[in-house]
Motif scaffolding. Sequence first.
Motif, mmCIF file in Angstrom:
data_model
loop_
_atom_site.group_PDB
_atom_site.id
_atom_site.type_symbol
_atom_site.label_atom_id
_atom_site.label_comp_id
_atom_site.label_asym_id
_atom_site.label_seq_id
_atom_site.Cartn_x
_atom_site.Cartn_y
_atom_site.Cartn_z
ATOM 1 N N PHE A 180 1.670 5.141 1.053
ATOM 2 C CA PHE A 180 1.319 6.167 1.935
ATOM 3 C C PHE A 180 1.793 7.424 1.783
ATOM 4 O O PHE A 180 3.280 7.480 1.361
ATOM 5 C CB PHE A 180 1.532 5.501 3.551
ATOM 6 C CG PHE A 180 0.839 4.471 3.839
ATOM 7 C CD1 PHE A 180 -0.324 4.698 4.555
ATOM 8 C CD2 PHE A 180 0.850 3.136 3.628
ATOM 9 C CE1 PHE A 180 -1.078 3.938 5.006
ATOM 10 C CE2 PHE A 180 0.314 2.320 3.999
ATOM 11 C CZ PHE A 180 -0.945 2.189 4.602
ATOM 12 N N LYS A 195 -3.282 7.142 3.614
ATOM 13 C CA LYS A 195 -3.098 5.892 2.510
ATOM 14 C C LYS A 195 -3.618 6.891 1.263
ATOM 15 O O LYS A 195 -4.475 7.575 1.194
ATOM 16 C CB LYS A 195 -4.146 5.072 2.915
ATOM 17 C CG LYS A 195 -4.237 3.825 1.971
ATOM 18 C CD LYS A 195 -4.973 2.845 2.513
ATOM 19 C CE LYS A 195 -5.090 1.595 1.656
ATOM 20 N NZ LYS A 195 -5.947 0.668 2.150
ATOM 21 N N GLU A 233 0.807 -1.099 0.085
ATOM 22 C CA GLU A 233 0.100 0.062 0.186
ATOM 23 C C GLU A 233 0.724 1.243 -0.076
ATOM 24 O O GLU A 233 2.129 1.240 0.621
ATOM 25 C CB GLU A 233 -0.940 0.111 1.250
ATOM 26 C CG GLU A 233 -1.831 -0.983 1.227
ATOM 27 C CD GLU A 233 -2.582 -1.102 2.584
ATOM 28 O OE1 GLU A 233 -2.220 -0.630 3.698
ATOM 29 O OE2 GLU A 233 -3.808 -1.599 2.260
#
Length: 160
Positions: free
Chosen positions: A61, A86, A59
Amino acid sequence: MAKKNEHDKPLAQNKKASHDYFIEDTYEAGMVLTGTEIKSIRQGRANLNDAFATVRNGELFIHNMHISPFEQGNRSNPTDPTRARKLLLHKSQIHKLLGLSKQDGYAIVPLKIYARNGYAKLLIGLGKGKKQYDKRDTAAKKDAQRDIQRALREKQKVAR
């Protein structure tokens, strides 16, 4: 590659990014924000100067992006204005950014925040760090271009 839309007015910009990096590729990412954060961003109370992006557990960030607390907010105001937020990208784009950013001298740099269709979007770029002589060379080219434009304007004024 992100499309350029003339209706996207920047709400916050990282002007230092083009000074410190050669931007090679750009991506448009959505952001996971609270309601009061988006209100604060729409008021232009966001700062991208020290922000950077990282990939953790597949992910993306953004860190150190400062969003001032909304003045008319309630208890849902985040307590930390520089918390990690995020970013929303396709998995293939995240993997591509991860691979390219692991190369020496490359970083994922936030460029600007703008609103599109009611949603806050972040334009991020893959940047290769500039050396000191590159920064001086870029500044010299900008100065030369500015002098040329100034001379052309003066010449047009005299011709009238």
